[in-house]
Design a protein around this motif. Structure first.
Motif, PDB file in Angstrom:
ATOM      1  N   LEU A  45       0.821  -1.207   0.000  1.00 37.98           N
ATOM      2  CA  LEU A  45       0.000   0.000   0.000  1.00 37.98           C
ATOM      3  C   LEU A  45       0.858   1.263   0.000  1.00 37.98           C
ATOM      4  CD1 LEU A  45      -2.809  -1.095   2.481  1.00 37.98           C
ATOM      5  CD2 LEU A  45      -3.106  -0.515   0.062  1.00 37.98           C
ATOM      6  N   LEU A  46       1.955   1.259   0.732  1.00 34.52           N
ATOM      7  CA  LEU A  46       2.846   2.419   0.734  1.00 34.52           C
ATOM      8  C   LEU A  46       3.379   2.705  -0.669  1.00 34.52           C
ATOM      9  CD1 LEU A  46       4.923   1.865   4.006  1.00 34.52           C
ATOM     10  CD2 LEU A  46       3.213   3.644   3.590  1.00 34.52           C
ATOM     11  N   ARG A  47       3.651   1.663  -1.415  1.00 35.34           N
ATOM     12  CA  ARG A  47       4.181   1.840  -2.765  1.00 35.34           C
ATOM     13  C   ARG A  47       3.096   2.199  -3.776  1.00 35.34           C
ATOM     14  NH1 ARG A  47       6.248  -2.975  -6.482  1.00 35.34           N
ATOM     15  NH2 ARG A  47       3.996  -3.072  -6.689  1.00 35.34           N
ATOM     16  N   ASP A  48       1.939   1.547  -3.707  1.00 39.03           N
ATOM     17  CA  ASP A  48       0.961   1.615  -4.791  1.00 39.03           C
ATOM     18  C   ASP A  48      -0.163   2.628  -4.604  1.00 39.03           C
ATOM     19  OD1 ASP A  48       2.453  -0.346  -5.984  1.00 39.03           O
ATOM     20  OD2 ASP A  48       1.124  -1.982  -5.388  1.00 39.03           O
ATOM     21  N   ASP A  49      -0.456   3.036  -3.376  1.00 36.30           N
ATOM     22  CA  ASP A  49      -1.572   3.955  -3.178  1.00 36.30           C
ATOM     23  C   ASP A  49      -1.244   5.323  -3.782  1.00 36.30           C
ATOM     24  OD1 ASP A  49      -3.008   6.150  -1.291  1.00 36.30           O
ATOM     25  OD2 ASP A  49      -4.242   4.337  -1.482  1.00 36.30           O
ATOM     26  N   ALA A  50      -2.219   5.924  -4.480  1.00 39.32           N
ATOM     27  CA  ALA A  50      -2.019   7.200  -5.178  1.00 39.32           C
ATOM     28  C   ALA A  50      -1.705   8.350  -4.224  1.00 39.32           C
ATOM     29  CB  ALA A  50      -3.260   7.537  -6.005  1.00 39.32           C
ATOM     30  N   GLY A  51      -2.158   8.269  -2.982  1.00 41.80           N
ATOM     31  CA  GLY A  51      -1.886   9.330  -2.009  1.00 41.80           C
ATOM     32  C   GLY A  51      -0.559   9.175  -1.295  1.00 41.80           C
ATOM     33  N   LEU A  52       0.115   8.046  -1.486  1.00 41.15           N
ATOM     34  CA  LEU A  52       1.385   7.799  -0.808  1.00 41.15           C
ATOM     35  C   LEU A  52       2.563   7.723  -1.792  1.00 41.15           C
ATOM     36  CD1 LEU A  52       0.096   5.189   1.792  1.00 41.15           C
ATOM     37  CD2 LEU A  52       0.590   7.606   2.174  1.00 41.15           C
ATOM     38  N   LYS A  53       2.494   6.833  -2.758  1.00 39.75           N
ATOM     39  CA  LYS A  53       3.490   6.702  -3.840  1.00 39.75           C
ATOM     40  C   LYS A  53       4.938   6.643  -3.352  1.00 39.75           C
ATOM     41  CE  LYS A  53       0.917   8.946  -7.544  1.00 39.75           C
ATOM     42  NZ  LYS A  53       0.928  10.005  -8.536  1.00 39.75           N
ATOM     43  N   PHE A  54       5.233   5.777  -2.400  1.00 39.02           N
ATOM     44  CA  PHE A  54       6.613   5.619  -1.936  1.00 39.02           C
ATOM     45  C   PHE A  54       7.342   4.672  -2.887  1.00 39.02           C
ATOM     46  CE2 PHE A  54       4.554   7.160   1.915  1.00 39.02           C
ATOM     47  CZ  PHE A  54       5.409   8.208   2.221  1.00 39.02           C
TER      48      PHE A  54
END
Length: 197
Positions: A45-54
């Motif tokens: 989720l940290l990598r793929d979520d549009a609001g996070l994009k890590f």
């Protein structure tokens, strides 16, 4: 706390929700903790979520909290700490995951999400003995392949277990028991009580 950190904290809480066991803001960075079973899902989720994009894993390291601060710490002993960077959103986050396994800490590998995790996880394995399940090449990185133990664990002896040297007669490197005697490294101060300056 700045508006940017407030926004990041709110986004993390909205996206990760119950998967976060602890969230703090200190020293201008957000740190989140999760349980071992949610570790891989949280990273995804940290990598793929549009609001996070890590997109980048900057660092992954092991930690041994045995007798942390000598203040009666009674938490879990081993942890893995990850530092992530979102280049596109210009934000950072730290993720800490405490392993529930004291004798044999195991976590899933992050190599499929961030290939750079390969060497970081090998280092954590080599120095702390933290295993990474499904890692493609989990072997020692900094110590010799025949090395016994994990030198960054708090219970590893300061002088080690063995020493190696080159033997000119055998024309090879040999391993021997440590020949260094334990000693007190605190310097002794001698004061002349009668002399005053």
């Amino acid at each position: 706390m700045s508006a940017k950190l407030d926004q990041l904290s709110a986004t993390l809480q909205a996206v990760l929700g119950e998967k976060i066991t602890k969230q703090i803001v200190a020293f201008g960075e957000v740190t989140v903790e999760c349980s071992a079973q949610d570790y891989l899902a949280v990273c995804q989720l940290l990598r793929d979520d549009a609001g996070l994009k890590f997109e980048q894993l900057i660092d992954l390291c092991g930690v041994d909290y045995q007798a942390y601060g000598e203040s009666g710490y009674d938490g879990l002993r081993y942890a893995v700490v990850n530092h992530f960077l979102s280049v596109s959103l210009n934000q950072r986050v730290r993720l800490r995951e405490l392993s529930i396994y004291e004798d044999f800490p195991v976590l899933p590998t992050l190599v499929d999400l961030w290939p750079v995790a390969n060497w970081f996880e090998r280092e954590a394995f080599d120095l702390y003995g933290i295993m990474f399940e499904n890692h493609p090449d989990l072997r020692r990185l900094l110590t010799d392949y025949g090395f016994v133990g994990h030198p960054f664990r708090k219970d590893f002896p300061m002088i080690g277990n063995v020493e190696m040297r080159y033997d000119p007669e055998q024309q090879r490197v040999i391993y021997e028991p440590v020949s260094i005697e334990l000693r007190n490294n605190v310097p002794r101060v001698i004061r002349n009580e009668g002399a005053h300056s």
